[in-house]
Design an enzyme around this catalytic site. Sequence first.
Site, mmCIF file in Angstrom:
data_model
loop_
_atom_site.group_PDB
_atom_site.id
_atom_site.type_symbol
_atom_site.label_atom_id
_atom_site.label_comp_id
_atom_site.label_asym_id
_atom_site.label_seq_id
_atom_site.Cartn_x
_atom_site.Cartn_y
_atom_site.Cartn_z
ATOM 1 N N MET A 21 -10.414 -17.187 -17.448
ATOM 2 C CA MET A 21 -10.965 -16.474 -16.296
ATOM 3 C C MET A 21 -10.314 -16.959 -15.002
ATOM 4 O O MET A 21 -10.846 -16.724 -13.911
ATOM 5 C CB MET A 21 -12.480 -16.662 -16.226
ATOM 6 C CG MET A 21 -13.179 -16.084 -17.460
ATOM 7 S SD MET A 21 -14.910 -15.737 -17.188
ATOM 8 C CE MET A 21 -15.515 -17.365 -16.775
ATOM 9 N N ALA A 23 -8.811 -19.753 -12.088
ATOM 10 C CA ALA A 23 -9.197 -21.046 -11.503
ATOM 11 C C ALA A 23 -8.741 -22.156 -12.450
ATOM 12 O O ALA A 23 -9.538 -22.990 -12.894
ATOM 13 C CB ALA A 23 -10.694 -21.115 -11.215
ATOM 14 N N HIS A 25 -7.162 -25.239 -14.541
ATOM 15 C CA HIS A 25 -7.127 -26.701 -14.461
ATOM 16 C C HIS A 25 -6.388 -27.200 -15.695
ATOM 17 O O HIS A 25 -5.914 -26.395 -16.522
ATOM 18 C CB HIS A 25 -8.551 -27.260 -14.356
ATOM 19 C CG HIS A 25 -9.495 -26.734 -15.410
ATOM 20 N ND1 HIS A 25 -9.321 -26.984 -16.758
ATOM 21 C CD2 HIS A 25 -10.609 -25.948 -15.314
ATOM 22 C CE1 HIS A 25 -10.294 -26.402 -17.436
ATOM 23 N NE2 HIS A 25 -11.086 -25.752 -16.592
ATOM 24 N N HIS A 28 -7.073 -25.694 -19.217
ATOM 25 C CA HIS A 28 -6.405 -24.435 -19.552
ATOM 26 C C HIS A 28 -4.943 -24.701 -19.927
ATOM 27 O O HIS A 28 -4.424 -24.121 -20.883
ATOM 28 C CB HIS A 28 -6.425 -23.483 -18.352
ATOM 29 C CG HIS A 28 -7.800 -23.069 -17.890
ATOM 30 N ND1 HIS A 28 -8.313 -23.421 -16.673
ATOM 31 C CD2 HIS A 28 -8.752 -22.312 -18.493
ATOM 32 C CE1 HIS A 28 -9.522 -22.893 -16.517
ATOM 33 N NE2 HIS A 28 -9.818 -22.221 -17.615
ATOM 34 N N GLY A 138 -10.904 -23.656 -26.028
ATOM 35 C CA GLY A 138 -11.307 -25.047 -25.865
ATOM 36 C C GLY A 138 -12.614 -25.346 -26.588
ATOM 37 O O GLY A 138 -13.512 -24.502 -26.616
ATOM 38 N N ASP A 141 -16.340 -25.166 -24.877
ATOM 39 C CA ASP A 141 -17.292 -24.075 -25.092
ATOM 40 C C ASP A 141 -17.472 -23.906 -26.599
ATOM 41 O O ASP A 141 -17.006 -22.932 -27.197
ATOM 42 C CB ASP A 141 -16.756 -22.802 -24.436
ATOM 43 C CG ASP A 141 -16.545 -23.000 -22.947
ATOM 44 O OD1 ASP A 141 -17.533 -22.920 -22.209
ATOM 45 O OD2 ASP A 141 -15.408 -23.287 -22.527
ATOM 46 N N VAL A 167 -10.525 -31.487 -22.417
ATOM 47 C CA VAL A 167 -9.782 -32.293 -21.445
ATOM 48 C C VAL A 167 -10.763 -32.743 -20.359
ATOM 49 O O VAL A 167 -11.567 -31.937 -19.868
ATOM 50 C CB VAL A 167 -8.627 -31.478 -20.835
ATOM 51 C CG1 VAL A 167 -7.880 -32.307 -19.787
ATOM 52 C CG2 VAL A 167 -7.667 -31.008 -21.928
ATOM 53 N N LEU A 175 -13.370 -31.108 -17.628
ATOM 54 C CA LEU A 175 -12.841 -30.199 -16.605
ATOM 55 C C LEU A 175 -13.491 -28.835 -16.769
ATOM 56 O O LEU A 175 -13.717 -28.369 -17.885
ATOM 57 C CB LEU A 175 -11.321 -30.077 -16.732
ATOM 58 C CG LEU A 175 -10.529 -31.350 -16.495
ATOM 59 C CD1 LEU A 175 -9.030 -31.053 -16.544
ATOM 60 C CD2 LEU A 175 -10.885 -31.981 -15.157
HETATM 61 P P1 AMP Z 1 -12.596 -20.168 -18.873
HETATM 62 O O1 AMP Z 1 -11.491 -19.857 -17.899
HETATM 63 O O2 AMP Z 1 -13.635 -21.095 -18.336
HETATM 64 O O3 AMP Z 1 -13.149 -18.936 -19.545
HETATM 65 O O4 AMP Z 1 -11.900 -21.002 -20.046
HETATM 66 C C1 AMP Z 1 -10.799 -20.489 -20.732
HETATM 67 C C2 AMP Z 1 -10.544 -21.353 -21.936
HETATM 68 O O5 AMP Z 1 -10.296 -22.689 -21.530
HETATM 69 C C3 AMP Z 1 -11.733 -21.400 -22.913
HETATM 70 O O6 AMP Z 1 -11.240 -21.363 -24.241
HETATM 71 C C4 AMP Z 1 -12.349 -22.734 -22.591
HETATM 72 O O7 AMP Z 1 -13.053 -23.295 -23.684
HETATM 73 C C5 AMP Z 1 -11.126 -23.564 -22.265
HETATM 74 N N1 AMP Z 1 -11.487 -24.743 -21.481
HETATM 75 C C6 AMP Z 1 -12.222 -24.771 -20.354
HETATM 76 N N2 AMP Z 1 -12.397 -26.044 -19.935
HETATM 77 C C7 AMP Z 1 -11.762 -26.830 -20.833
HETATM 78 C C8 AMP Z 1 -11.583 -28.240 -20.956
HETATM 79 N N3 AMP Z 1 -12.082 -29.100 -20.092
HETATM 80 N N4 AMP Z 1 -10.885 -28.693 -22.026
HETATM 81 C C9 AMP Z 1 -10.368 -27.822 -22.929
HETATM 82 N N5 AMP Z 1 -10.504 -26.491 -22.866
HETATM 83 C C10 AMP Z 1 -11.180 -25.998 -21.828
#
Ligand code: AMP
Length: 284
Positions: A21, A23, A25, A28, A138, A141, A167, A175
Amino acid sequence: MKQAARQARMDNRIIGFVPTMGALHAGHLALVERAKRECSPVIASIFLNPKQFGPKEDLAKYPRTFDADRDKFSSAGVESLFAPEAAEMYPSDFRTYLNVDGLSDRLEGRSRPGHFRGVTTVVLKLLEIVQPHFAYFGRKDAQQVRLISQMTRDLNLDTDIVVCPIVRDPDGLALSSRNAYLKADERRAATVLHRALIAARDEIHSGTRDALQLHSTLTRVISGEPLAALDYAEIVDANSFEPVTRISRPCYILLAAFLGKTRLIDNLYIEPATPGSEEMVFQL
Ligand code: AMP
């Protein structure tokens, strides 16, 4: 995107896909790194999916950093970035939703009604568009990736779901794009999720297997942090996500807590060192 993906498949290339989504870090980017080791091309998406946010949630204020995200993906070696508009993904006559029975209603699904219906619907659409051989998610979730794996199996999709480690910042905080909301004192207090999981891990390491006892450790650590309010702490079977009374097979300890208005989640994965063994190993 469909044309590019079709062409890559025709050229016998192995498509790896990292949906996000935005933003971005380091969590990702770790997914991209893993995908790059196993696939070429790596395709990423940025789509702030309105259907997975409840009416009182943070869609409007979710951090939007598209230009920086595009540069990060490009330097990380992402070959194509798919960043559709919401109106393109959901035209006004959109009517079809996907639901994974049972698994969607507990834990995150209970705290965020409709959330997983939005997640599985958008991930199915993205997988249909990008047609990846492998898609990277990740473990942060954990329930989400469990649901997505179930969906790909149930619907015979041509994509293998790969689960990647969490991570963390050096002080243990997982993160998350939402960490950007935290005020300085909340950011300091936010390590309490990691601290609670460490306390549970240490207790399991010293022999505790009883879920109630572990639950009281988790609530004790979290309630010791005045800026944190627990949403849930649960010890569940890693497959069914149903609560367990005793840790004897692969399990998750799942935490969700508010730091001020910001809701954060974290988890610890536990499994027997060898099948049936009493010794447990951990992924934090
Ligand atoms: P999001 O942008 O929050 O929808 O996350 C996109 C992907 O990044 C999802 O598969 C999340 O599980 C993964 N993700 C988010 N934070 C972390 C993290 N700290 N460590 C590993 N994967 C992550």
